[in-house]
Write an enzyme that holds these catalytic residues in place. Structure first.
Site, PDB file in Angstrom:
ATOM      1  N   ILE A  16     -57.373 108.816  54.794  1.00  0.00           N
ATOM      2  CA  ILE A  16     -56.550 108.326  53.686  1.00  0.00           C
ATOM      3  C   ILE A  16     -56.701 106.828  53.462  1.00  0.00           C
ATOM      4  CG2 ILE A  16     -54.837 110.165  53.838  1.00  0.00           C
ATOM      5  CD1 ILE A  16     -53.061 108.290  55.456  1.00  0.00           C
ATOM      6  N   GLY A  17     -57.449 106.145  54.332  1.00  0.00           N
ATOM      7  CA  GLY A  17     -57.639 104.708  54.180  1.00  0.00           C
ATOM      8  C   GLY A  17     -58.855 104.233  54.930  1.00  0.00           C
ATOM      9  N   GLY A  19     -60.466 100.425  55.971  1.00  0.00           N
ATOM     10  CA  GLY A  19     -60.408  98.973  55.906  1.00  0.00           C
ATOM     11  C   GLY A  19     -61.489  98.318  56.737  1.00  0.00           C
ATOM     12  N   GLY A  20     -61.464  97.003  56.784  1.00  0.00           N
ATOM     13  CA  GLY A  20     -62.485  96.262  57.507  1.00  0.00           C
ATOM     14  C   GLY A  20     -62.406  96.436  59.008  1.00  0.00           C
ATOM     15  N   ALA A  22     -60.359  99.132  60.555  1.00  0.00           N
ATOM     16  CA  ALA A  22     -59.983 100.461  61.018  1.00  0.00           C
ATOM     17  C   ALA A  22     -60.072 101.481  59.893  1.00  0.00           C
ATOM     18  CB  ALA A  22     -58.561 100.429  61.582  1.00  0.00           C
ATOM     19  N   LYS A  39     -54.402 105.349  62.951  1.00  0.00           N
ATOM     20  CA  LYS A  39     -55.352 104.289  62.612  1.00  0.00           C
ATOM     21  C   LYS A  39     -56.334 104.136  63.776  1.00  0.00           C
ATOM     22  CE  LYS A  39     -54.429 100.851  60.052  1.00  0.00           C
ATOM     23  NZ  LYS A  39     -53.934  99.648  59.366  1.00  0.00           N
ATOM     24  N   ASP A 133     -51.488  88.403  59.191  1.00  0.00           N
ATOM     25  CA  ASP A 133     -52.365  89.040  58.197  1.00  0.00           C
ATOM     26  C   ASP A 133     -51.534  89.674  57.085  1.00  0.00           C
ATOM     27  OD1 ASP A 133     -54.773  89.741  57.064  1.00  0.00           O
ATOM     28  OD2 ASP A 133     -55.019  91.570  58.251  1.00  0.00           O
TER      29      ASP A 133
END
Length: 559
Positions: A16-17, A19-20, A22, A39, A133
């Site tokens: 579902i995702g 990113g840089g 994970a 994650k 972050d």
């Protein structure tokens, strides 16, 4: 990786995702029968042992944060070379997606979202956790409009391990504070800077600094001033713009000292704009300015005829009329602003937060107004102590001090769930009190025993899961101290060669102990004829096992 089972418990369903750092999967906790998010760190971040250790420590610290605006962390684990975090599954959108769809966003929406993120940061900062972050990608908006901040601890783990990933910069440099870009000391004001950049992007649809590469953008954070958002988009209240510019000041000392200060300012802005109205404020200000300019031009005409030769001279009646209009507009506007400032608490200071528990929402609203606070309805939650429809939680808590005009958020009771004891076995002790509270129960006696399970894991409960129990009752648990050693079964060694026996001992998780050699008529040379522990005995793995090996039949004497 979908359909894989992690640690025999977390079934990955779909990605579902991405990113840089994970990849995020929707998953199901087979033990607790609920959907969660998992994650998984990318492999390049798991090669550094220092990073992995810091990541685990920081994530576990974040797991101790409990707040409606923070994504809950349930578990941190590792299986083989896979390092993962188990989190609350949020049904909704990232703020990044919302900005793409709606920006420039209505300033009232911006204030509401910012306040919720600041509330999350306030709790984290009070627990000595700096996010490092804060960016729209890490901010989730649920379908009910609740804002949740995620990914605490990861950026700090990276910094602590001084992890190098070539030219890649961890996090998004568009939201970095100048001190982060320099590699200097980072504190809670660094998070406030990043949140200020997020506010800027919500208001304008753009980040203040762009560049061809991360280094260029980082240098702009250090050296260039932020363009006021009102130069890009109209209709932003001046006080809100000042808040954005204060949060994004280059110098930490000039920013808000903490999230509480930012929240107090936002509460005041929210209240004043509600009372005065942003459009009324802007229109009235423009009208006053226009009337003032008209009067000044008329008065100056005799002194500079050349400059005003093309302007129509105002007759005394018109001049008088315009002056009256300007004065009336000012007379209406100024009391409203003063009233808003007084009401918002700038002059009246702080007051004690009233106790709203066990009140209806209407009763709580009346009590808040009497005490000089605003009231906001949060979410409905289960409670065994408070009747359905009444206030069962409030933030800030009763008895604390808060600025007059600030907002108190209340959660209303949904009443009790049915009286079925939930399954606690396999859960962490750190998560259990809040989990029991959701079901209307309390934590009873906690017993610790030696076990091979990880420290703090619940291995027994009383009453057992599925039992019927009155709400408000206590549930006793037994947790592992993590000091137990895994058991192994001693293999049969007699009759095996020495090489075979050694291999069997190691394969079963034990160590080869002392080896003695004796003569034997029953066993041939090189075969095991005795073992220290009988076959099928249960021993702690790592225990040494002594053996005796035959030297063959006794040699006849020469006598």
């Amino acid at each position: 990786m979908a359909s894989r089972l992690l640690s025999g418990r977390y079934e990955l369903i779909e990605k579902i995702g991405d990113g840089g750092m994970a990849v995020v999967y929707k998953a199901k906790d087979k033990l607790l029968n609920r959907y969660i998010a998992v994650k998984i760190l990318r492999p390049e971040f798991t090669k550094d042992a220092t990073f992995v250790e810091n990541f685990k420590r920081e994530s576990q610290a974040a797991a101790g944060l409990s707040h409606p605006n923070i994504v809950s962390v349930y578990d941190v684990g590792r299986e083989g070379n896979i390092n993962y975090i188990v989190m609350e599954l949020i049904e909704g959108k990232t703020l990044n997606e919302l900005i793409d769809e709606e920006a420039p966003m209505n300033y009232k929406r911006v204030i509401d979202i910012t306040k919720q993120v600041a509330s999350a940061l306030r709790i984290a900062h009070k627990n000595k956790i700096i996010h490092r972050d804060v960016k729209p990608h890490n901010i989730m908006i649920t379908e009910d409009g609740v804002v949740k901040l995620a990914d605490f601890g990861i950026a700090k783990a990276v910094n602590d391990a001084t992890l190098s990933t070539g030219s890649k910069i961890i996090g998004s440099v568009h939201y970095f504070s100048p001190e982060q870009a320099r590699g200097n000391y980072v504190d809670e004001r660094s998070d406030i800077y990043s949140l200020g950049i997020v506010m800027y992007e919500m208001l304008t649809g753009k980040v203040p600094f762009e560049g061809d590469n991360p280094v260029t953008i980082a240098l702009k954070h250090i050296n260039e001033e932020v363009t006021p958002p009102s130069e890009l988009v109209g209709g932003i209240p001046p006080a809100l713009e000042r808040a954005v510019l204060k949060a994004t000041d280059k110098f930490q000392t000039n920013r808000y000292k903490n999230a509480d200060e930012l929240l107090e300012d936002l509460d005041n802005i929210e209240f004043v704009t509600k009372v005065v109205g942003n459009s009324i404020f802007n229109n009235a200000s423009k009208e006053i300015e226009n009337r003032r300019n008209a009067v000044e031009e008329d008065d100056d005409e005799p002194k500079s005829k050349k400059k005003n030769k093309n302007k129509k001279k105002l007759d005394p009646a018109t001049k008088k009329k315009r002056i009256i209009i300007a004065c009336v507009a000012a007379a209406i506007l100024i009391p409203l602003i003063v009233f808003g400032i007084i009401k918002s608490g700038i002059f009246s200071g702080k007051a004690e937060v009233p106790n709203l528990e066990n009140l209806t929402y209407e009763e709580a609203l009346d009590k808040c107004e009497e005490a000089g606070f605003n009231l906001k309805k949060g979410k409905a939650i289960y409670s065994s102590d408070v009747k359905e429809g009444l206030v069962c939680q409030q933030d800030p808590e009763a008895g604390t001090e808060a600025a007059k005009g600030s907002t108190i958020t209340v959660n209303l009771s949904k009443g009790s769930k049915d009286g079925t004891v939930p399954n606690l076995v396999g859960m962490s002790y750190n998560d259990i009190e809040n989990y029991l509270k959701e079901f209307g129960y309390k934590l009873g006696v906690v017993k610790e025993v030696t076990s091979t399970e990880a420290a703090g894991i619940i291995i027994e409960q009383d009453p057992k899961a599925g039992s019927k129990l009155d709400k408000g009752s206590k549930i006793n648990i037994t947790i592992s101290d993590g000091k137990g050693k895994e058991k192994g079964t001693v293999p049969s060694l007699t009759g095996k060669t020495l090489a075979e026996a050694k291999a069997a001992i190691v394969a079963a998780g034990f160590k080869v102990g002392e080896i003695k050699y004796e003569e034997s008529e029953a066993y041939g040379n090189g075969y095991v004829m005795w073992q220290q522990y009988a076959a099928n005995t249960q021993l702690d793995k790592g225990t040494t096992i002594d053996i005796e090996v035959s030297k063959g039949s006794p040699q006849p004497s020469n006598g």
